[in-house]
Design a protein around this motif. Sequence first.
Motif, short mmCIF file in Angstrom:
data_model
loop_
_atom_site.label_atom_id
_atom_site.label_comp_id
_atom_site.label_asym_id
_atom_site.label_seq_id
_atom_site.Cartn_x
_atom_site.Cartn_y
_atom_site.Cartn_z
N THR A 40 0.82 -1.21 0.00
CA THR A 40 0.00 0.00 0.00
C THR A 40 0.86 1.26 0.00
O THR A 40 0.32 2.36 0.10
CB THR A 40 -0.89 0.05 1.25
N ALA A 41 2.19 1.11 -0.09
CA ALA A 41 3.07 2.28 0.03
C ALA A 41 2.71 3.33 -1.02
O ALA A 41 2.41 3.00 -2.17
CB ALA A 41 4.52 1.86 -0.12
N TYR A 42 2.76 4.58 -0.60
CA TYR A 42 2.38 5.69 -1.48
C TYR A 42 3.55 6.09 -2.37
O TYR A 42 4.71 6.05 -1.96
CB TYR A 42 1.97 6.88 -0.61
N GLY A 43 3.26 6.47 -3.61
CA GLY A 43 4.25 7.13 -4.44
C GLY A 43 5.07 6.24 -5.36
O GLY A 43 6.03 6.70 -5.97
N ASP B 44 -3.92 4.99 -12.74
CA ASP B 44 -2.94 4.38 -11.83
C ASP B 44 -3.71 3.52 -10.83
O ASP B 44 -4.50 4.05 -10.04
CB ASP B 44 -2.16 5.48 -11.10
N LEU B 45 -3.48 2.23 -10.88
CA LEU B 45 -4.25 1.32 -10.02
C LEU B 45 -3.51 0.93 -8.74
O LEU B 45 -3.93 0.02 -8.04
CB LEU B 45 -4.68 0.10 -10.83
N ASN B 46 -2.42 1.62 -8.43
CA ASN B 46 -1.70 1.29 -7.20
C ASN B 46 -2.58 1.40 -5.96
O ASN B 46 -2.43 0.66 -5.01
CB ASN B 46 -0.50 2.21 -7.01
N ARG B 47 -3.49 2.36 -5.96
CA ARG B 47 -4.32 2.58 -4.78
C ARG B 47 -5.46 1.56 -4.68
O ARG B 47 -6.08 1.41 -3.62
CB ARG B 47 -4.89 4.01 -4.83
N ALA B 48 -5.76 0.89 -5.79
CA ALA B 48 -6.89 -0.05 -5.80
C ALA B 48 -6.70 -1.13 -4.74
O ALA B 48 -5.67 -1.79 -4.71
CB ALA B 48 -7.02 -0.69 -7.18
N GLY B 49 -7.66 -1.28 -3.87
CA GLY B 49 -7.58 -2.31 -2.85
C GLY B 49 -6.95 -1.85 -1.55
O GLY B 49 -6.83 -2.64 -0.61
N THR B 50 -6.57 -0.58 -1.46
CA THR B 50 -6.07 -0.06 -0.18
C THR B 50 -7.23 -0.07 0.82
O THR B 50 -8.33 0.34 0.48
CB THR B 50 -5.54 1.38 -0.37
N PRO B 51 -7.00 -0.56 2.04
CA PRO B 51 -8.12 -0.62 2.98
C PRO B 51 -8.55 0.76 3.45
O PRO B 51 -7.73 1.62 3.74
CB PRO B 51 -7.58 -1.44 4.15
N LEU B 52 -9.86 0.92 3.54
CA LEU B 52 -10.44 2.16 4.05
C LEU B 52 -11.44 1.81 5.13
O LEU B 52 -12.07 0.75 5.08
CB LEU B 52 -11.26 2.87 2.97
N ASP C 56 -2.00 11.78 6.46
CA ASP C 56 -1.45 12.70 5.47
C ASP C 56 -2.53 13.07 4.44
O ASP C 56 -2.76 12.37 3.46
CB ASP C 56 -0.24 12.09 4.77
N MET C 57 -3.17 14.21 4.67
CA MET C 57 -4.31 14.58 3.84
C MET C 57 -3.89 14.96 2.44
O MET C 57 -4.64 14.77 1.49
CB MET C 57 -5.11 15.68 4.53
N SER C 58 -2.67 15.49 2.30
CA SER C 58 -2.22 15.89 0.95
C SER C 58 -2.03 14.67 0.06
O SER C 58 -2.09 14.76 -1.16
CB SER C 58 -0.93 16.70 1.04
#
Length: 334
Positions: A27-30, A143-151, A186-188
């Motif tokens: 789930t790492a960002y960036g 960009d599908l990196n965020r797909a499946g990140t838990p919320l 991190d809201m940004s």
Amino acid sequence: MQWDIVIGLEIHVQLATRTKIFSGSSTAYGAEPNTQANAVDLAMPGTLPVPNEQAFRYAVMFGLAVNAEIERRSVFERKNYFYPDLPKGYQTTQLERPIVGPGYVDIDLANGETKRVRIHHAHLEEDAGKSLHEDFHGMTGIDLNRAGTPLIEVVTEPDMTNAEEAVAFAKKLHGIVTSLGICDGDMSQGSMRFDVNISLKPKGSETLGTRTETKNLNSFRFMEQAIAHEVERQMDILEDGGTIVQETRLYNGDRDESRSMRTKEEANDYRYFPCPDLLPVEINDAFIDEARNSLPELPDARKARFMEQFGLNDYDAGLLAADSKLAAFFEAVA
Ligand code: ADP
Ligand code: MG
């Protein structure tokens, strides 16, 4: 005419798990686009989701921190819709049986009063990918990196009556999830995103007016501005004898403009059904007790301790205790 403002919030909180809610992708960002979405995140035929235990632990910790009932049995559903950032064609979410039931958070107001904001429920779900418009002329990048990140999506009752209360609630929630360590806050980077539901009603009226939902506000300042903007827009319409259309709106903070995104969809438009790939999840008392025992000090307790231990007044203690990093810095210096 005099109007009462009614505000309810929906908040998406990205959980700080290492891997996704139903797969082992990071789930790492960036990272480079599309390097962190695997076959499960894309719901390729033949793949099966595996729930991430840590996401449940974090959701339970959140529920306990907001005085909520933890539901022993929760069920994942498919919310069906197609969008370029959701190529699987559905979002796995919870509807009828969310993991966190009703709770509340108390907020401090500038006039010294405390106000209780009720939480309707909070549910676990997966995030979608991202559509990128800026770097692509006449095209959209996906960009599908965020797909499946838990919320967890936290839904409040419509208990707030102005921007000050809504922002105070948002900041309080930010303080709670960062203190718990379940979200980096991190809201940004989109780790917490706020949807603001707003309606007006004639002063003193008991009946709620038609609401709009302004989506995806990712700073407290934009939230405050978006509320002022939307209240004014609705007031202009109502005072001209018009009616408010129930719709989802987008707010552009840099230009202080908003536009309609889509008219309000109903739950049955999504053809929700229980996800056949995921069994209902049962949580036992031991799991909940373990989560309870792992709860760190939360902003309210920290505030009381700062007043007691350092002789701070209510306002100063509240300000310093709200943010876990600021609080740790203050304590180290003190
Ligand atoms: P949905 O239609 O999205 O399933 P709900 O009716 O449960 O949702 O409400 C979603 C959010 O809108 C909640 O935060 C709730 O507090 C808020 N809300 C509901 N009705 C109003 C209203 N008339 N004015 C302002 N906010 C409202
Ligand atoms: Mg909603």
